[in-house]
Design a protein around this motif. Structure first.
Motif, PDB file in Angstrom:
ATOM      1  N   CYS A 103      52.876 -78.120   4.615  1.00 60.75           N
ATOM      2  CA  CYS A 103      53.651 -78.041   5.857  1.00 60.75           C
ATOM      3  C   CYS A 103      52.654 -77.881   7.016  1.00 60.75           C
ATOM      4  CB  CYS A 103      54.647 -76.891   5.817  1.00 60.75           C
ATOM      5  SG  CYS A 103      53.888 -75.278   5.704  1.00 60.75           S
ATOM      6  N   VAL A 104      53.152 -77.951   8.235  1.00 62.02           N
ATOM      7  CA  VAL A 104      52.254 -77.939   9.397  1.00 62.02           C
ATOM      8  C   VAL A 104      51.394 -76.670   9.467  1.00 62.02           C
ATOM      9  CG1 VAL A 104      52.262 -77.774  11.930  1.00 62.02           C
ATOM     10  CG2 VAL A 104      53.500 -79.583  10.809  1.00 62.02           C
ATOM     11  N   GLU A 105      52.009 -75.537   9.192  1.00 61.21           N
ATOM     12  CA  GLU A 105      51.251 -74.269   9.243  1.00 61.21           C
ATOM     13  C   GLU A 105      50.103 -74.296   8.239  1.00 61.21           C
ATOM     14  OE1 GLU A 105      54.525 -74.488   8.913  1.00 61.21           O
ATOM     15  OE2 GLU A 105      55.350 -73.576  10.719  1.00 61.21           O
ATOM     16  N   GLU A 106      50.377 -74.847   7.044  1.00 56.42           N
ATOM     17  CA  GLU A 106      49.344 -74.910   5.999  1.00 56.42           C
ATOM     18  C   GLU A 106      48.242 -75.899   6.373  1.00 56.42           C
ATOM     19  OE1 GLU A 106      52.205 -73.798   2.166  1.00 56.42           O
ATOM     20  OE2 GLU A 106      51.784 -75.895   2.663  1.00 56.42           O
ATOM     21  N   ILE A 107      48.622 -76.988   7.020  1.00 55.60           N
ATOM     22  CA  ILE A 107      47.613 -77.975   7.449  1.00 55.60           C
ATOM     23  C   ILE A 107      46.676 -77.310   8.458  1.00 55.60           C
ATOM     24  CG2 ILE A 107      47.212 -80.162   8.666  1.00 55.60           C
ATOM     25  CD1 ILE A 107      49.950 -81.116   7.605  1.00 55.60           C
ATOM     26  N   LYS A 108      47.279 -76.613   9.412  1.00 54.94           N
ATOM     27  CA  LYS A 108      46.494 -75.932  10.455  1.00 54.94           C
ATOM     28  C   LYS A 108      45.531 -74.920   9.821  1.00 54.94           C
ATOM     29  CE  LYS A 108      47.433 -72.767  14.307  1.00 54.94           C
ATOM     30  NZ  LYS A 108      46.393 -73.061  15.246  1.00 54.94           N
TER      31      LYS A 108
ATOM     32  N   PHE B  69      44.406 -74.905   6.722  1.00 55.39           N
ATOM     33  CA  PHE B  69      43.393 -75.621   5.943  1.00 55.39           C
ATOM     34  C   PHE B  69      42.279 -76.139   6.864  1.00 55.39           C
ATOM     35  CE2 PHE B  69      41.451 -79.477   4.348  1.00 55.39           C
ATOM     36  CZ  PHE B  69      41.213 -79.221   3.007  1.00 55.39           C
ATOM     37  N   VAL B  70      42.691 -76.787   7.956  1.00 53.49           N
ATOM     38  CA  VAL B  70      41.713 -77.392   8.871  1.00 53.49           C
ATOM     39  C   VAL B  70      40.769 -76.323   9.427  1.00 53.49           C
ATOM     40  CG1 VAL B  70      41.444 -78.566  11.106  1.00 53.49           C
ATOM     41  CG2 VAL B  70      43.167 -79.361   9.490  1.00 53.49           C
ATOM     42  N   GLU B  71      41.339 -75.229   9.875  1.00 54.22           N
ATOM     43  CA  GLU B  71      40.509 -74.184  10.498  1.00 54.22           C
ATOM     44  C   GLU B  71      39.605 -73.498   9.474  1.00 54.22           C
ATOM     45  OE1 GLU B  71      43.582 -73.458  14.202  1.00 54.22           O
ATOM     46  OE2 GLU B  71      43.308 -71.835  12.759  1.00 54.22           O
ATOM     47  N   LYS B  72      40.162 -73.272   8.284  1.00 56.41           N
ATOM     48  CA  LYS B  72      39.387 -72.569   7.242  1.00 56.41           C
ATOM     49  C   LYS B  72      38.296 -73.469   6.666  1.00 56.41           C
ATOM     50  CE  LYS B  72      40.314 -69.714   3.209  1.00 56.41           C
ATOM     51  NZ  LYS B  72      41.319 -69.380   2.197  1.00 56.41           N
ATOM     52  N   THR B  73      38.674 -74.699   6.312  1.00 57.26           N
ATOM     53  CA  THR B  73      37.731 -75.601   5.647  1.00 57.26           C
ATOM     54  C   THR B  73      36.599 -76.043   6.581  1.00 57.26           C
ATOM     55  OG1 THR B  73      39.647 -76.410   4.460  1.00 57.26           O
ATOM     56  CG2 THR B  73      37.625 -77.613   4.108  1.00 57.26           C
ATOM     57  N   SER B  74      36.912 -76.131   7.868  1.00 55.67           N
ATOM     58  CA  SER B  74      35.857 -76.549   8.812  1.00 55.67           C
ATOM     59  C   SER B  74      35.071 -75.333   9.343  1.00 55.67           C
ATOM     60  CB  SER B  74      36.472 -77.329   9.979  1.00 55.67           C
ATOM     61  OG  SER B  74      37.259 -76.460  10.773  1.00 55.67           O
ATOM     62  N   ASP B  75      35.286 -74.203   8.715  1.00 60.64           N
ATOM     63  CA  ASP B  75      34.630 -72.957   9.156  1.00 60.64           C
ATOM     64  C   ASP B  75      34.896 -72.666  10.632  1.00 60.64           C
ATOM     65  OD1 ASP B  75      33.590 -72.382   6.694  1.00 60.64           O
ATOM     66  OD2 ASP B  75      31.693 -73.439   7.051  1.00 60.64           O
TER      67      ASP B  75
ATOM     68  N   LEU C  42      49.763 -81.279  16.105  1.00 61.56           N
ATOM     69  CA  LEU C  42      49.875 -81.721  14.710  1.00 61.56           C
ATOM     70  C   LEU C  42      51.228 -82.395  14.474  1.00 61.56           C
ATOM     71  CD1 LEU C  42      48.376 -78.830  12.539  1.00 61.56           C
ATOM     72  CD2 LEU C  42      47.576 -81.170  12.686  1.00 61.56           C
ATOM     73  N   TYR C  43      52.281 -81.795  14.979  1.00 63.25           N
ATOM     74  CA  TYR C  43      53.618 -82.385  14.833  1.00 63.25           C
ATOM     75  C   TYR C  43      53.662 -83.779  15.439  1.00 63.25           C
ATOM     76  CZ  TYR C  43      56.124 -78.279  13.076  1.00 63.25           C
ATOM     77  OH  TYR C  43      56.576 -77.251  12.293  1.00 63.25           O
ATOM     78  N   ARG C  44      53.056 -83.905  16.641  1.00 63.62           N
ATOM     79  CA  ARG C  44      53.060 -85.194  17.342  1.00 63.62           C
ATOM     80  C   ARG C  44      52.314 -86.256  16.531  1.00 63.62           C
ATOM     81  NH1 ARG C  44      51.972 -83.339  22.222  1.00 63.62           N
ATOM     82  NH2 ARG C  44      49.743 -83.595  22.024  1.00 63.62           N
ATOM     83  N   ASN C  45      51.149 -85.863  16.018  1.00 62.80           N
ATOM     84  CA  ASN C  45      50.362 -86.812  15.233  1.00 62.80           C
ATOM     85  C   ASN C  45      51.052 -87.178  13.923  1.00 62.80           C
ATOM     86  OD1 ASN C  45      47.838 -87.522  16.561  1.00 62.80           O
ATOM     87  ND2 ASN C  45      47.490 -85.345  16.631  1.00 62.80           N
TER      88      ASN C  45
END
Lengths: 116, 137
Positions: free
Chosen positions: A32-37, A39-45, A55-58
């Motif tokens: 879901c959008v919250e999880e994507i956000k 993931f992106v922030e955590k994985t990219s340090d 994110l919703y718009r994209n």
């Protein structure tokens, strides 16, 4: 001076990077959008950050383009939550993008230069 | 491209409402032979339609990002304005006479045709209505 230049370079570099991280998140599993956000922030340090609105718009745009689709799942409270995933076309697109633009950095000669 | 987006549908409803009100007030103004009222209501109608198109068009662009150079909104405005003016004429309301109405419809129609051609040219730069250089922004 270097910090200023670095910030300017990063600002340009990060434009267009969000799609890569979103696709990477969805390649791992549907989210879901919250999880994507997250993931992106955590994985990219923390190098990449994104607003849920953008994110919703994209994701809506990718959905119209048949790159991404979603399943609605019930949650205990509130409305159904959308879990996004890459369609076959989305997977193919991501695979070819990575092959042409990312895998080059795994070449030994380039890698050696990067860590030199 | 999804043509009838939520904002576009909202625009059509508001534009229809504004045009019907305009035609009704115009009918009264012509009936009273008040030129100043005719000019005033036409001016207010123009401003309201412009604001309405601007508001919904901008919201539509932000929410959906379709690149249509405003053609959908222009075409809808044309159909509503011209269509309702003919309806008003044929149901017997006080309107401008048929000839100026037709001249307006034809000249505006040429403008709309030019807009259509530009729209079709610009569509080459898009994929499913999205500008290619903005898809992965």
């Amino acid at each position: 001076m270097v910090d200023e230049l670095l910030n300017a370079w990063e600002e340009t570099y990060k434009k267009g990077q969000l799609t890569f991280w979103v696709f990477l998140a969805l390649k791992e599993s549907s989210k879901c959008v919250e999880e994507i956000k997250e993931f992106v922030e955590k994985t990219s340090d923390g190098a990449m950050c994104c607003e849920e609105q953008s994110l919703y718009r994209n994701l809506r745009k990718f959905q119209h383009l048949d790159i991404v689709s979603y399943d609605s799942k019930r949650v205990s409270k509130g409305p159904d939550r959308k879990y996004y995933y890459l369609t076959d076309m989305g997977k193919e697109l991501f695979r070819r993008f990575v092959e042409r633009n990312i895998m080059i950095f795994t070449k030994e000669s380039i890698n050696n230069l990067l860590i030199k | 491209m999804k043509v009838f987006t939520l904002r576009f549908r909202q625009f059509i409803v508001v534009a229809l409402l504004l045009t019907v009100i305009f035609r009704y007030v115009l009918n009264l103004s012509i009936g009273e032979e008040s030129l100043s009222m005719v000019i005033l209501c036409a001016f207010i109608y123009f401003c309201m339609m412009f604001i309405c198109g601007w508001y919904f068009g901008k919201k539509d662009a932000t929410e959906n990002g379709f690149y249509d150079i405003g053609f959908r909104y222009h075409a809808a405005t044309y159909v509503i304005c011209v269509g309702i003016s003919y309806v008003a004429y044929y149901v017997g309301l006080n309107t401008e006479s048929l000839w100026p109405m037709t001249i307006t419809a034809l000249s505006w129609g040429i403008g709309l045709l030019v807009h259509l051609i530009l729209f079709l040219i610009e569509q080459r730069k898009t994929i499913k209505g999205y500008a290619k250089d903005e898809i992965f922004d």
